[in-house]
Design an enzyme around this catalytic site. Structure first.
Site, PDB file in Angstrom:
ATOM      1  N   ASP A   1       0.862  -1.175   0.000  1.00 51.24           N
ATOM      2  CA  ASP A   1       0.000   0.000   0.000  1.00 51.24           C
ATOM      3  C   ASP A   1       0.904   1.232   0.000  1.00 51.24           C
ATOM      4  O   ASP A   1       2.077   1.146   0.381  1.00 51.24           O
ATOM      5  CB  ASP A   1      -0.890  -0.038   1.248  1.00 51.24           C
TER       6      ASP A   1
ATOM      7  N   THR B   1      -0.111   4.952   1.010  1.00 49.72           N
ATOM      8  CA  THR B   1      -0.306   5.903   2.093  1.00 49.72           C
ATOM      9  C   THR B   1      -0.200   5.224   3.450  1.00 49.72           C
ATOM     10  O   THR B   1      -0.940   4.284   3.754  1.00 49.72           O
ATOM     11  CB  THR B   1      -1.676   6.585   1.965  1.00 49.72           C
TER      12      THR B   1
ATOM     13  N   ASP C   1      -1.872  -0.495   6.103  1.00 49.33           N
ATOM     14  CA  ASP C   1      -2.115   0.072   7.434  1.00 49.33           C
ATOM     15  C   ASP C   1      -3.556   0.528   7.657  1.00 49.33           C
ATOM     16  O   ASP C   1      -3.953   0.785   8.783  1.00 49.33           O
ATOM     17  CB  ASP C   1      -1.175   1.259   7.687  1.00 49.33           C
TER      18      ASP C   1
END
Length: 626
Positions: A328, A330, A519
């Protein structure tokens, strides 16, 4: 989320089995070894034989000294498991049957000594984990309204402020609210150098405050702390049964069957009982059976001590087989908080003018880019003007008035709609264009700042031969910018959570073994689908819950190190597999041809087992050193 958590629980159920470790009396074990050793000498020198045809001393020592071995062998027989204890019991009984009492005693002596050494090796790992409990203090100083008082650590709750003096161990996870110090947090993150902690910094239970006093507001206590999660992870390693461990158990059983079959064939051809016994003795898979869980324990322990919690042997093995890592953007590769990284004023305009104008327009805004502008203004000690009117057009920009002067910020299209001429050289994207009094002032370059360790982590993952894919819900232009800076060639952007999940499934359908790192809650479905889901320490509770590996911090290099440990663990286990097969194959041939007597066969069996155990314990030793 309940479905995701249940799915992970189902996956864990089939790979965990509580192991009951029977307590053992070290003194009693040493007495048994001493009794058998004395009997070996008495039998060799024929010290006392009241009955000429029977060596009572040898029979008594064999029965008493070998009781735990025989009991374990009987238990395995009823459970239809072929183990070292069962094969050695067969060998001892066979030796006694043909009158080789001295041989039976020596076999038993070697087995007893080997079991003690094996238990010492494994117990060292368990003690290393249990000793961690001593890192936490039993009482702590808590700041109350009436002053500071000592209380039991179990009475601490979230929100309490604890005082940790220089040299003391931090008892809770929390945030520094007063003080400045350096903290040794190698037990949690593996960092070799102390880390400076100032007001607002996070601290972990189990770390050591070195120089100054700290006041810490508690956020997590007891089993919720990062330290406690490390303990739980490593303790569960002993219960974890990875597929490779089940393979080791099956191979151990097959090798014992092979030894008995080879012994029967040897006796049928040679009619030599000593060669037959030697075949039974020399072949065994003790190094595999004992070395495999020891290697898994060491690997999970080391990963935990260095800031990555692996939830079990199943995921440790899966991580060793991963060939594709999906990242991922961000919060994983970037901080997830945009910052102004460049100021580009037009001719005749200063940096202060453009930032002041942009900050005035963004002051009432809640947009993340607006917060980045205001942070830059504060850093430059610029106080924005209070706007009299404010009009925000979603996806476009802002128009406001300050002292009857129009300020316009936003996209190229927004400024052009307001009649502002924008030079063609100004790039598009997430940049903020600024105009005032009908004049183009310039533009602010805004970007999600890269994590400092991201580039190193990507380079090392690629050096390990792993395929990297950037998977993000952000726009393609921003995703490509991040990917180009990191050297990632495969990018999938503008993805919703279900599209991330679909892409992971697509990779798996093509035969790829996928690890997914994220996250946010939008990453949770893809994390649950991947062979190994990895959650960043700053991730949401939902993400950490469905992850198979949790990084206590946000350092991607720790993930690289965890992959390295997983691969090393697999390599050690395969070394034990190959070594055992080689020793057994050569040993059986030599014994069948009469080139190994029972004593030499016993020595080879026991010494090879200890070599394989020591090979596995290298992982454990490395875990202890951190």
């Amino acid at each position: 989320m309940e479905t995701i958590a249940a799915d992970r629980a189902d996956r864990e159920d089939h790979q965990t089995r509580p192991e009951e470790h029977e307590p053992h009396d070290e003194k009693l074990e040493l007495l048994r070894i001493g009794l058998v050793a004395v009997a070996v000498l008495a039998t060799w020198f024929q010290v006392w034989r009241p009955v000429p045809r029977f060596d009572l001393v040898a029979l008594f020592a064999t029965a008493v000294g070998g009781y735990p071995v025989f009991r374990e062998a009987l238990s395995n027989l009823f459970a239809r498991r072929m183990t070292m204890e069962l094969s050695m019991t067969i060998a001892v009984i066979a030796a006694l049957t043909i009158g080789e009492t001295f041989t039976a005693l020596v076999i038993l002596l070697f087995v007893l000594v080997a079991e003690v050494l094996e238990r010492m090796t494994v117990d060292r790992g368990r003690r290393a984990i249990k000793d961690l409990l001593d890192f936490l203090p039993r009482t702590v100083s808590v700041r109350r309204s009436a002053g500071t008082k000592e209380v039991d650590v179990n009475l601490i709750g979230p929100g309490d402020v604890v005082l940790v003096r220089p040299g003391g161990r931090i008892p809770v996870d929390g945030m520094v609210v007063a003080g400045d110090s350096f903290v040794d947090q190698s037990t949690i993150t593996g960092e070799s150098l102390p880390v400076e902690k100032i007001v607002g910094a996070s601290v972990f239970a189990g770390t050591v405050n070195q120089s100054g006093a700290l006041e810490i507001r508690t956020s997590r206590v007891g089993r919720d702390t990062a330290f406690a999660r490390i303990l739980v992870a490593v303790e569960q390693a002993e219960k974890s049964r990875a597929p490779i461990q089940r393979t080791a158990d099956r191979l151990a059983g097959y090798l014992v069957y092979f030894a008995i079959g080879a012994a029967a064939l040897t006796f049928f051809i040679t009619h030599n009982p000593r060669s037959t016994i030697s075949v039974i003795i020399v072949a065994g898979a003790c190094g595999i059976a004992a070395g495999t869980p020891l290697a898994i324990l060491g690997a999970i322990g080391r990963a935990a001590r260095h800031g990555a919690i692996i939830r079990g042997g199943l995921y440790l093995e899966a991580l060793a087989r991963v060939d594709t890592v999906v990242l991922d953007k961000t919060g994983t590769l970037t901080f997830g908080a945009p910052e102004v990284v460049g100021i580009h004023p037009a001719d005749g305009v200063t940096d202060v003018e453009i930032v002041a104008a942009a900050a005035t327009a963004e002051a009432p805004s809640e947009h993340p880019l607006g917060k980045a502008v205001l942070n830059k203004a504060r850093a430059m000690s610029i106080a924005p003007c209070r706007a009299k009117s404010f009009n925000y057009t979603p996806g476009r920009g802002i128009v406001c008035f300050c002292e009857d002067v129009a300020i316009i910020v936003g996209s190229r299209a927004h400024l052009q709609e307001q009649g502002i001429a924008v030079p063609h050289s100004v790039p598009t994207g997430s940049n903020i264009l600024v105009a005032k009094s009908g004049r183009f002032l310039g533009w602010l370059e805004v970007a999600d700042v890269m994590r400092p360790e991201a580039s190193l982590a990507v380079d090392r993952l690629q050096a390990m031969g792993l395929r990297l894919v950037l998977l993000t819900g952000d726009t393609r232009s921003i995703a490509m910018s991040v990917a180009s800076r990191l050297g990632i060639s495969e990018v999938q952007a503008d993805l919703l959570p279900d599209q991330k999940l679909a892409y992971v499934k697509l990779l798996q359908s093509s035969g790829k073994k996928v690890a997914m790192i994220g996250d946010g809650i939008n990453d949770a479905p893809a994390l649950a689908q991947a062979e190994v889901g990895v959650a960043m320490g700053s991730g949401t509770d939902a993400t950490r819950e469905c992850a198979d590996v949790v990084l206590l911090g946000n350092d991607l290099v720790k993930f690289v190190e965890t992959v390295d440990v997983a691969r090393w663990c697999r390599s050690v286990i395969y070394q034990n597999f190959i070594g055992t097969l080689a020793v057994d194959g050569v040993g059986v041939l030599l014994a069948a041809f009469g080139l190994l007597n029972p004593l030499l066969a016993t020595f080879i069996h026991v010494s090879s087992e200890l070599v394989f155990l020591l090979n596995s314990s290298r992982l454990l030793s490395r875990a202890q050193r951190g």
